[in-house]
Design a protein around this motif. Structure first.
Motif, short mmCIF file in Angstrom:
data_model
loop_
_atom_site.label_atom_id
_atom_site.label_comp_id
_atom_site.label_asym_id
_atom_site.label_seq_id
_atom_site.Cartn_x
_atom_site.Cartn_y
_atom_site.Cartn_z
N GLU A 200 -10.08 21.99 4.15
CA GLU A 200 -11.08 21.53 3.19
C GLU A 200 -10.42 20.90 1.97
O GLU A 200 -10.88 19.88 1.45
CB GLU A 200 -11.97 22.70 2.76
N ILE A 201 -9.32 21.49 1.52
CA ILE A 201 -8.59 20.91 0.39
C ILE A 201 -7.99 19.57 0.78
O ILE A 201 -8.05 18.60 0.02
CB ILE A 201 -7.49 21.89 -0.09
N ARG A 202 -7.43 19.51 1.99
CA ARG A 202 -6.88 18.23 2.45
C ARG A 202 -7.97 17.16 2.49
O ARG A 202 -7.74 16.02 2.08
CB ARG A 202 -6.26 18.38 3.85
N ASP A 203 -9.16 17.53 2.97
CA ASP A 203 -10.25 16.56 3.08
C ASP A 203 -10.64 16.02 1.70
O ASP A 203 -10.87 14.82 1.54
CB ASP A 203 -11.47 17.21 3.74
N VAL A 204 -10.74 16.91 0.71
CA VAL A 204 -11.14 16.48 -0.64
C VAL A 204 -10.11 15.52 -1.22
O VAL A 204 -10.45 14.44 -1.73
CB VAL A 204 -11.32 17.70 -1.57
N ILE A 205 -8.84 15.90 -1.14
CA ILE A 205 -7.78 15.04 -1.68
C ILE A 205 -7.75 13.71 -0.93
O ILE A 205 -7.58 12.64 -1.54
CB ILE A 205 -6.41 15.75 -1.59
N HIS A 206 -7.91 13.78 0.37
CA HIS A 206 -7.88 12.58 1.21
C HIS A 206 -8.93 11.57 0.74
O HIS A 206 -8.64 10.38 0.60
CB HIS A 206 -8.14 12.97 2.67
N VAL A 207 -10.15 12.05 0.48
CA VAL A 207 -11.24 11.14 0.08
C VAL A 207 -10.90 10.45 -1.24
O VAL A 207 -11.07 9.23 -1.37
CB VAL A 207 -12.56 11.93 -0.05
N TYR A 208 -10.41 11.22 -2.21
CA TYR A 208 -10.10 10.63 -3.52
C TYR A 208 -8.97 9.61 -3.42
O TYR A 208 -9.02 8.54 -4.04
CB TYR A 208 -9.73 11.73 -4.52
N LEU A 209 -7.95 9.92 -2.65
CA LEU A 209 -6.82 9.00 -2.50
C LEU A 209 -7.24 7.74 -1.74
O LEU A 209 -6.87 6.62 -2.12
CB LEU A 209 -5.67 9.69 -1.76
N ARG A 210 -8.00 7.92 -0.68
CA ARG A 210 -8.45 6.78 0.12
C ARG A 210 -9.32 5.84 -0.71
O ARG A 210 -9.22 4.62 -0.60
CB ARG A 210 -9.21 7.28 1.33
N MET B 181 0.85 -1.20 0.00
CA MET B 181 0.00 0.00 0.00
C MET B 181 0.88 1.24 0.00
O MET B 181 1.75 1.40 0.83
CB MET B 181 -0.91 0.01 1.23
N TYR B 182 0.64 2.14 -0.97
CA TYR B 182 1.37 3.39 -1.03
C TYR B 182 0.83 4.37 0.01
O TYR B 182 -0.38 4.45 0.24
CB TYR B 182 1.26 4.04 -2.40
N THR B 183 1.73 5.14 0.62
CA THR B 183 1.33 6.17 1.56
C THR B 183 1.59 7.54 0.95
O THR B 183 2.70 7.81 0.47
CB THR B 183 2.10 6.04 2.89
N VAL B 184 0.59 8.40 0.95
CA VAL B 184 0.70 9.75 0.39
C VAL B 184 0.51 10.76 1.52
O VAL B 184 -0.44 10.66 2.30
CB VAL B 184 -0.36 9.98 -0.71
N LEU B 185 1.41 11.73 1.57
CA LEU B 185 1.32 12.80 2.57
C LEU B 185 0.79 14.06 1.90
O LEU B 185 1.39 14.56 0.94
CB LEU B 185 2.70 13.06 3.17
N ILE B 186 -0.33 14.57 2.40
CA ILE B 186 -0.92 15.82 1.91
C ILE B 186 -0.48 16.94 2.85
O ILE B 186 -0.72 16.88 4.06
CB ILE B 186 -2.45 15.76 1.89
N VAL B 187 0.14 17.99 2.29
CA VAL B 187 0.61 19.11 3.11
C VAL B 187 -0.06 20.38 2.60
O VAL B 187 0.27 20.90 1.53
CB VAL B 187 2.14 19.25 3.03
N ASP B 188 -1.02 20.88 3.36
CA ASP B 188 -1.77 22.08 2.96
C ASP B 188 -2.41 22.67 4.21
O ASP B 188 -2.93 21.92 5.05
CB ASP B 188 -2.84 21.72 1.93
N ASP B 189 -2.38 24.00 4.33
CA ASP B 189 -2.97 24.62 5.51
C ASP B 189 -4.49 24.74 5.40
O ASP B 189 -5.15 25.10 6.37
CB ASP B 189 -2.35 26.00 5.76
N ASP B 190 -5.05 24.43 4.24
CA ASP B 190 -6.50 24.48 4.04
C ASP B 190 -7.08 23.08 4.31
O ASP B 190 -6.88 22.16 3.52
CB ASP B 190 -6.80 24.92 2.61
#
Length: 227
Positions: A12-22, A1-10
């Motif tokens: 809401e943006i983190r949440d959106v990206i998180h859902v698509y990646l998950r 399983m690949y692990t992706v780190l999202i780095v953003d102070d927003d």
């Protein structure tokens, strides 16, 4: 399983990206600024970073530079800035790709998959002893090296160094570790033997030894082979 780190102070943006990646099966970590991201990298194995440029405490450019001191983890930079100069700055600091906000999450997901594919280390299907990196092919069993289908003549020690680095793509080896692994004896701290052999290898393998494609120097740390 690949692990992706999202780095953003927003968030809401983190949440959106998180859902698509998950939903694609990735393990996802989140950080709100560059320093938090660096702290996470110390204790987590991460295969790709999505990094916002404009953040408090430590911005994306400084974070990217810091990561590149020790790691070749693929980095996709996010920014609301669309000017070409901003893209150039992002890529010259070590980012692998750049996407501007607002972005299509499906496009970002496609770029994530593309970066992870590029990081895959290709083993020749015909033989488990053959390692292929871009135009370079190393046949461990035959003790031979070809570059763009042309045979390259290496000494025994040069081949052993190349085999060590190529067998561990992306891993940084110090001069001491290379010496002890190849020469099979304790390292001499004033000895520049490894540096000389690396230089000779680059002369034989690189079109431009001063800007190598294969054997990279991680300053103050050691050497590695890019995948």
């Amino acid at each position: 399983m690949y692990t992706v780190l999202i780095v953003d102070d927003d968030s809401e943006i983190r949440d959106v990206i998180h859902v698509y990646l998950r939903n694609e099966g990735y393990r996802v970590l989140e950080a709100a600024d560059g320093q938090e991201a660096l702290d996470m990298l110390k204790s987590n194995s991460v295969q790709l970073i999505i990094l916002d440029v404009m953040m408090p405490k430590m911005d994306g450019i400084k974070t990217c530079l810091k990561i590149r001191e020790t790691s070749t983890i693929p980095i996709i930079m996010l920014s609301a800035k669309e000017e070409d100069i901003d893209k150039i700055i992002g890529l010259t600091t070590g980012a692998d790709d750049y996407i501007t906000k607002p972005f299509n999450p499906l496009e970002l997901l496609a770029r994530v998959k593309a970066q992870l594919r590029r990081q895959t280390f290709t083993i020749n299907e015909e033989s488990d002893s053959t390692i292929r990196i871009q135009d370079l092919m190393i046949d461990i069993a035959k003790h031979s090296v070809t570059l763009k289908s042309n045979e390259v003549s290496l000494t025994r020690l040069e081949f052993s160094i190349l085999e060590l680095l190529a067998s561990h793509p992306g891993q940084v080896f110090s001069a001491e570790k290379i010496y002890e692994s190849v020469w099979k004896e304790p390292f001499g701290y004033s000895d520049n033997t490894v540096m000389v052999h690396i230089r000779n290898l680059r002369e034989k393998l690189e079109e431009n030894p001063r800007d190598p494609r294969y054997i990279k120097t991680v300053w103050g740390v050691g050497y590695k082979i890019e995948t």
